[in-house]
Motif scaffolding. Structure first.
Motif, PDB file in Angstrom:
ATOM      1  N   GLN A   7       0.867  -1.035  -0.291  1.00 53.31           N
ATOM      2  CA  GLN A   7       0.081  -0.060   0.009  1.00 53.31           C
ATOM      3  C   GLN A   7       1.469   1.228  -0.050  1.00 53.31           C
ATOM      4  OE1 GLN A   7      -3.239   0.524  -0.566  1.00 53.31           O
ATOM      5  NE2 GLN A   7      -2.887   2.709  -0.597  1.00 53.31           N
ATOM      6  N   THR A   8       1.429   1.276   0.810  1.00 58.93           N
ATOM      7  CA  THR A   8       2.836   2.308   1.427  1.00 58.93           C
ATOM      8  C   THR A   8       3.512   2.619  -0.433  1.00 58.93           C
ATOM      9  OG1 THR A   8       2.691   2.172   3.178  1.00 58.93           O
ATOM     10  CG2 THR A   8       4.452   3.241   2.574  1.00 58.93           C
ATOM     11  N   ALA A   9       4.481   1.270  -1.422  1.00 61.08           N
ATOM     12  CA  ALA A   9       4.705   1.806  -2.421  1.00 61.08           C
ATOM     13  C   ALA A   9       4.013   1.903  -3.348  1.00 61.08           C
ATOM     14  CB  ALA A   9       5.025   0.124  -3.203  1.00 61.08           C
TER      15      ALA A   9
ATOM     16  N   ARG B 221      10.290  10.690  -0.076  1.00 61.77           N
ATOM     17  CA  ARG B 221      10.754  10.950   1.031  1.00 61.77           C
ATOM     18  C   ARG B 221      10.674  10.667   2.541  1.00 61.77           C
ATOM     19  NH1 ARG B 221      16.836  10.216   0.190  1.00 61.77           N
ATOM     20  NH2 ARG B 221      17.358  10.855  -2.198  1.00 61.77           N
ATOM     21  N   GLU B 222       9.325  11.058   1.958  1.00 62.28           N
ATOM     22  CA  GLU B 222       8.692  10.973   4.021  1.00 62.28           C
ATOM     23  C   GLU B 222       8.009   9.771   4.229  1.00 62.28           C
ATOM     24  OE1 GLU B 222       5.816  14.102   3.890  1.00 62.28           O
ATOM     25  OE2 GLU B 222       7.716  15.959   3.862  1.00 62.28           O
ATOM     26  N   HIS B 223       7.358   9.086   2.628  1.00 61.68           N
ATOM     27  CA  HIS B 223       6.497   8.190   2.717  1.00 61.68           C
ATOM     28  C   HIS B 223       7.790   6.807   2.744  1.00 61.68           C
ATOM     29  CE1 HIS B 223       2.675   9.187   1.985  1.00 61.68           C
ATOM     30  NE2 HIS B 223       3.115   9.937   0.456  1.00 61.68           N
ATOM     31  N   PHE B 224       8.544   7.060   2.185  1.00 59.38           N
ATOM     32  CA  PHE B 224      10.131   6.274   2.482  1.00 59.38           C
ATOM     33  C   PHE B 224      10.239   5.583   3.892  1.00 59.38           C
ATOM     34  CE2 PHE B 224      11.106   6.039  -1.701  1.00 59.38           C
ATOM     35  CZ  PHE B 224      10.902   4.849  -2.304  1.00 59.38           C
ATOM     36  N   GLY B 225       9.429   7.138   4.922  1.00 59.73           N
ATOM     37  CA  GLY B 225       9.917   6.183   7.010  1.00 59.73           C
ATOM     38  C   GLY B 225       8.692   5.795   6.827  1.00 59.73           C
TER      39      GLY B 225
ATOM     40  N   THR C  44       9.804   1.374   9.007  1.00 58.65           N
ATOM     41  CA  THR C  44       8.614   1.238   9.961  1.00 58.65           C
ATOM     42  C   THR C  44       8.560  -0.072   9.469  1.00 58.65           C
ATOM     43  OG1 THR C  44       8.169   3.617  10.949  1.00 58.65           O
ATOM     44  CG2 THR C  44       7.446   1.812  11.064  1.00 58.65           C
ATOM     45  N   GLN C  45       7.919  -0.357   8.531  1.00 57.96           N
ATOM     46  CA  GLN C  45       7.254  -1.658   7.476  1.00 57.96           C
ATOM     47  C   GLN C  45       7.932  -2.419   8.063  1.00 57.96           C
ATOM     48  OE1 GLN C  45       5.326  -0.005   4.430  1.00 57.96           O
ATOM     49  NE2 GLN C  45       3.567   1.395   5.922  1.00 57.96           N
ATOM     50  N   LEU C  46       9.492  -2.550   7.474  1.00 58.72           N
ATOM     51  CA  LEU C  46      10.496  -3.078   7.189  1.00 58.72           C
ATOM     52  C   LEU C  46      11.131  -3.672   8.238  1.00 58.72           C
ATOM     53  CD1 LEU C  46      12.989  -1.763   3.350  1.00 58.72           C
ATOM     54  CD2 LEU C  46      10.811  -4.309   4.516  1.00 58.72           C
TER      55      LEU C  46
ATOM     56  N   THR D 114      23.266   3.402  -5.681  1.00 60.17           N
ATOM     57  CA  THR D 114      23.764   2.318  -5.276  1.00 60.17           C
ATOM     58  C   THR D 114      22.907   1.259  -4.291  1.00 60.17           C
ATOM     59  OG1 THR D 114      24.537   3.322  -3.185  1.00 60.17           O
ATOM     60  CG2 THR D 114      26.048   3.560  -5.552  1.00 60.17           C
ATOM     61  N   ARG D 115      23.157   0.312  -4.417  1.00 65.53           N
ATOM     62  CA  ARG D 115      22.348  -0.607  -3.276  1.00 65.53           C
ATOM     63  C   ARG D 115      22.521   0.036  -2.306  1.00 65.53           C
ATOM     64  NH1 ARG D 115      23.613  -6.368  -1.064  1.00 65.53           N
ATOM     65  NH2 ARG D 115      25.792  -6.550  -2.031  1.00 65.53           N
ATOM     66  N   GLU D 116      23.469  -0.042  -1.733  1.00 65.38           N
ATOM     67  CA  GLU D 116      23.934   0.551  -0.175  1.00 65.38           C
ATOM     68  C   GLU D 116      23.027   1.762  -0.347  1.00 65.38           C
ATOM     69  OE1 GLU D 116      27.030  -1.853  -1.520  1.00 65.38           O
ATOM     70  OE2 GLU D 116      26.403  -0.534  -2.882  1.00 65.38           O
ATOM     71  N   ALA D 117      23.064   2.795  -1.196  1.00 63.79           N
ATOM     72  CA  ALA D 117      21.753   3.282  -1.162  1.00 63.79           C
ATOM     73  C   ALA D 117      20.976   3.394  -0.671  1.00 63.79           C
ATOM     74  CB  ALA D 117      22.397   5.057  -1.958  1.00 63.79           C
ATOM     75  N   VAL D 118      19.913   2.411  -1.505  1.00 62.50           N
ATOM     76  CA  VAL D 118      18.758   2.098  -1.217  1.00 62.50           C
ATOM     77  C   VAL D 118      18.303   1.317  -0.313  1.00 62.50           C
ATOM     78  CG1 VAL D 118      17.324   0.356  -2.178  1.00 62.50           C
ATOM     79  CG2 VAL D 118      18.597   1.676  -3.670  1.00 62.50           C
ATOM     80  N   ALA D 119      19.785   0.255   0.070  1.00 63.90           N
ATOM     81  CA  ALA D 119      19.015  -0.689   1.670  1.00 63.90           C
ATOM     82  C   ALA D 119      19.128   1.040   2.913  1.00 63.90           C
ATOM     83  CB  ALA D 119      20.600  -1.169   1.681  1.00 63.90           C
ATOM     84  N   GLU D 120      20.212   1.868   2.725  1.00 62.90           N
ATOM     85  CA  GLU D 120      19.773   3.015   3.665  1.00 62.90           C
ATOM     86  C   GLU D 120      18.248   3.562   3.551  1.00 62.90           C
ATOM     87  OE1 GLU D 120      22.061   7.135   5.176  1.00 62.90           O
ATOM     88  OE2 GLU D 120      22.983   5.449   3.423  1.00 62.90           O
TER      89      GLU D 120
END
Length: 228
Positions: A33-35, A62-66, A70-72, A115-121
């Motif tokens: 749903q968030t996605a 970016r706010e939604h990614f917050g 939490t969900q992850l 980068t993959r690292e940046a996505v993970a962050e």
């Protein structure tokens, strides 16, 4: 142990596994749903007025990614840390979509490949599989290929919005991305099939740039077209 006792024990194990999967599904549904909310927000950049609002849309995304973080974080608690790949199929698709969305936001902000690292962050998870819940390399690559398709659409809509220089920049970027994928020896059948679609995205964007050069709508593209 009798046969019936054996099967009662097996049923107990099955019930525990089913309970874990159900808990995972509940969290994944909230992630999906968030996605969808992030995707709906970013789709606005394809509209004429949306190009003026790109910074604002990226900030809201970016706010939604917050919420995604939490969900992850909640998802991590639903199964044993050493059983990531046992349950991976439950969140694989939504994680790939989140990679695509994160890559799109970063591109809109900086016109660079995340980068993959940046996505993970951004997602609040690990890049290193040894550290637990992580961003699998193939999930990252799948998300990036979806992102490439979105860029081909952006190139077309940029012309409609009167932004004639953006398609050239997208073309340069997507060709670099294609060159990067050519360096990989892809063993995953699904990933390899998705990569096959990248050549169509490259071709579609090249056609947009060529059309601009023929019409003389952009000096840079005209110059590029004259060199062909």
């Amino acid at each position: 142990m009798s046969v019936s006792e054996m099967f009662i024990a097996l049923q107990g194990s099955l019930s525990v596994d089913q309970d874990v999967r159900e808990e995972i599904r509940k969290v994944v549904q909230t992630l999906e749903q968030t996605a969808r909310e992030i995707l709906t927000l970013l789709q606005g950049v394809h509209q004429g007025a949306g190009f003026q609002d790109i910074p604002k849309k990226c900030q809201k995304a970016r706010e939604h990614f917050g919420s995604v973080k939490t969900q992850l974080a909640s998802l991590k608690t639903k199964f044993p840390a050493d059983q990531y790949y046992r349950f991976h199929e439950h969140w694989r698709f939504v994680l790939q979509r989140l990679v695509f969305l994160a890559a799109f936001v970063v591109y809109l902000e900086t016109e660079t490949l995340v980068t993959r690292e940046a996505v993970a962050e951004i997602l609040g998870i690990e890049a290193d599989r040894e550290k637990g819940f992580h961003l699998d390399i193939e999930d990252y690559l799948s998300g990036i290929l979806t992102f490439a398709s979105e860029l081909s659409r952006l190139a077309v809509n940029s012309v409609t919005a009167g932004d004639y220089s953006r398609p050239l920049r997208i073309s340069t970027f997507i060709n670099e991305l294609d060159s990067g994928f050519r360096l990989l020896n892809l063993k995953n059948d699904s990933l390899r099939k998705r990569y096959d679609g990248l050549k169509y995205d490259v071709k579609k964007i090249e056609e947009v740039v060529y059309d601009l050069s023929i019409r003389g709508l952009n000096k840079e593209t005209s110059s590029a077209g004259g060199e062909k």
